[in-house]
Scaffold this active site. Structure first.
Site, PDB file in Angstrom:
ATOM      1  CG  ASP A 137      -2.094   1.258   1.320  1.00 19.27           C
ATOM      2  OD1 ASP A 137      -2.531   1.574  -0.117  1.00 19.27           O
ATOM      3  OD2 ASP A 137      -1.808   1.765   2.298  1.00 19.27           O
ATOM      4  CB  SER A 138      -0.242   5.117  -0.579  1.00 18.71           C
ATOM      5  OG  SER A 138      -0.452   4.894   0.627  1.00 18.71           O
ATOM      6  CE1 TYR A 148       2.589   5.301  -4.085  1.00 17.18           C
ATOM      7  CE2 TYR A 148       1.248   3.475  -4.170  1.00 17.18           C
ATOM      8  CZ  TYR A 148       2.335   3.840  -4.111  1.00 17.18           C
ATOM      9  OH  TYR A 148       3.390   2.928  -3.683  1.00 17.18           O
ATOM     10  N   GLY A 149      -3.818   9.170  -3.536  1.00 16.87           N
ATOM     11  CA  GLY A 149      -4.487  10.091  -4.423  1.00 16.87           C
ATOM     12  C   GLY A 149      -4.688  10.488  -5.114  1.00 16.87           C
ATOM     13  CB  CYS A 182      -3.413   0.486  -2.429  1.00 14.15           C
ATOM     14  SG  CYS A 182      -3.228   1.718  -2.834  1.00 14.15           S
ATOM     15  CG  ASN A 183      -9.975   0.926  -2.890  1.00 12.49           C
ATOM     16  OD1 ASN A 183      -8.955   0.404  -1.397  1.00 12.49           O
ATOM     17  ND2 ASN A 183     -10.440   0.063  -3.408  1.00 12.49           N
ATOM     18  CB  THR A 184      -4.921   4.806  -5.128  1.00 13.19           C
ATOM     19  OG1 THR A 184      -5.757   5.159  -4.278  1.00 13.19           O
ATOM     20  CG2 THR A 184      -3.853   5.771  -5.831  1.00 13.19           C
ATOM     21  CD  GLU A 220       0.581   6.339   6.210  1.00  9.38           C
ATOM     22  OE1 GLU A 220       1.772   6.717   6.770  1.00  9.38           O
ATOM     23  OE2 GLU A 220       0.088   5.580   5.172  1.00  9.38           O
ATOM     24  CB  CYS A 267      -9.927   5.190   0.504  1.00  9.04           C
ATOM     25  SG  CYS A 267      -7.531   5.406   0.734  1.00  9.04           S
ATOM     26  CB  THR A 268      -6.920  -0.182   2.030  1.00 11.57           C
ATOM     27  OG1 THR A 268      -5.312  -0.132   2.031  1.00 11.57           O
ATOM     28  CG2 THR A 268      -7.357  -1.096   1.222  1.00 11.57           C
ATOM     29  CG  HIS A 269      -4.519   4.819   4.921  1.00 11.86           C
ATOM     30  ND1 HIS A 269      -4.014   4.529   3.901  1.00 11.86           N
ATOM     31  CD2 HIS A 269      -3.659   5.727   5.329  1.00 11.86           C
ATOM     32  CE1 HIS A 269      -2.781   4.830   3.273  1.00 11.86           C
ATOM     33  NE2 HIS A 269      -2.585   5.405   4.514  1.00 11.86           N
TER      34      HIS A 269
HETATM   35  N1  DGL Z   1      -4.979   3.128   0.435  1.00 12.35           N
HETATM   36  C1  DGL Z   1      -4.792   3.620  -0.161  1.00 12.35           C
HETATM   37  C2  DGL Z   1      -6.204   3.147  -1.015  1.00 12.35           C
HETATM   38  O1  DGL Z   1      -6.625   2.402  -0.915  1.00 12.35           O
HETATM   39  C3  DGL Z   1      -4.043   4.596  -0.945  1.00 12.35           C
HETATM   40  C4  DGL Z   1      -4.870   6.384  -0.301  1.00 12.35           C
HETATM   41  C5  DGL Z   1      -3.704   7.314  -0.677  1.00 12.35           C
HETATM   42  O2  DGL Z   1      -2.132   6.674  -0.381  1.00 12.35           O
HETATM   43  O3  DGL Z   1      -4.140   8.783  -0.984  1.00 12.35           O
HETATM   44  O4  DGL Z   1      -6.569   4.055  -2.400  1.00 12.35           O
END
Ligand code: DGL
Length: 280
Positions: free
Chosen positions: A15-16, A47-48, A78-80, A157, A189-191
């Site tokens: 993931d990011s 990453y978004g 990570c969805n992104t 984060e 988003c996995t966060h």
């Molecule tokens: N956790 C990530 C996701 O699922 C990325 C979030 C990010 O870095 O912007 O999209």
């Protein structure tokens, strides 16, 4: 041919940042005897807001690293990165099984009775073809409300999930959805599962909040079963976390996010590759 005597295959997850740990904890529960290598690309988080091309090139380099470590299946937690790179990763690494994330629009569409579903995800996830395709395939006739929750990844984060800024961001995202009669929220988003309690406090018990991570863990198990990679040995499992950011900061954050503690190791980006510093 299936080799059922083999050791359980190692799983690579990335993931990011710490978001993918919301997936790791379910994979760990579901597949406790599999070693895990997890990479948090915290040098580049979030990453978004980045371009899909940039996220794609990070994802390829990280996959190389995890495969070199010995991972045999890669979970793009990570969805992104899934939106940006899943297709390219499968082409670039033929023979390697990938498990990717896609916003859980399908279960949300079957759950909603109001016909209004909210999706929380990053700008890049909404831009990707994957999102457009799940909406087209599964959400015909459903009203989809989107929010990118600007700043939420950064708060998570920083370990400030209970902070006032997190509250503000969540209210900005969720209040307009509630006004439009949303009854199902997708964590795209996995966060965001790390803020699920805060989200549930705002939306109340009448709104279902969907975290896709348990389904991702089950999918990983299915793939390992299909490949004959579950193994039959009960080994003491190795879990190693790698970060391209600060090892010390991540070591401090981990106990806030997970119940188990794992070793954290440094990796560096050198000429578009992920490299582990040599131990002298
Ligand atoms: N956790 C990530 C996701 O699922 C990325 C979030 C990010 O870095 O912007 O999209």
């Amino acid at each position: 041919m299936k080799n059922i005597d083999a050791a359980p295959a190692p799983i690579g997850i990335f993931d990011s940042g710490v978001g993918g740990l919301s997936v790791l904890r379910h994979i760990r529960k579901q597949l406790p005897s599999h070693p895990i290598f997890y990479l948090a690309d915290q040098l580049h988080v979030p990453y978004g807001p980045r371009t899909l091309e940039e996220v794609r090139s990070f994802s390829i380099a990280i996959t190389h690293f995890l495969l070199e470590k010995g991972a045999r299946v890669i979970v793009v937690a990570c969805n992104t990165a899934s939106a940006a790179a899943l297709h390219t990763l499968r082409e670039t690494f033929p023979g390697i099984p990938f498990v990717g994330m896609e916003p859980a629009v399908k279960p949300a569409a079957s759950h909603t009775t109001s016909g209004v579903v909210g999706v929380l995800a990053t700008p890049a996830t909404f831009q990707g073809e994957l999102f457009a395709s799940v909406v087209e395939r599964f959400a015909q006739g459903i009203k989809i409300l989107k929010s990118t929750c600007p700043g939420l990844v950064e708060e998570i984060e920083a370990g400030r999930v209970n902070g006032t800024r997190t509250q503000e961001i969540l209210h900005q995202a969720l209040d307009p959805m509630l006004k439009q009669n949303v009854d199902t929220i997708v964590l795209g988003c996995t966060h965001y599962p790390f803020a699920i309690d805060q989200i549930k406090d705002i939306v109340g018990t009448g709104v279902e909040v969907i975290d896709p991570s348990p389904a991702i863990a089950r999918q990983t198990e299915r793939i390992l079963d299909q490949m004959g990679w579950r193994g039959n040995q009960d080994l003491a499992t190795e879990i190693q976390i790698y970060t391209s950011g600060s090892v010390v900061a991540l070591q401090h954050l981990l106990p806030k996010l997970l119940t188990e503690n794992y070793p954290v190791n440094q990796v560096n980006w050198i000429k578009n590759s992920v490299i582990e510093p040599e131990v002298s």
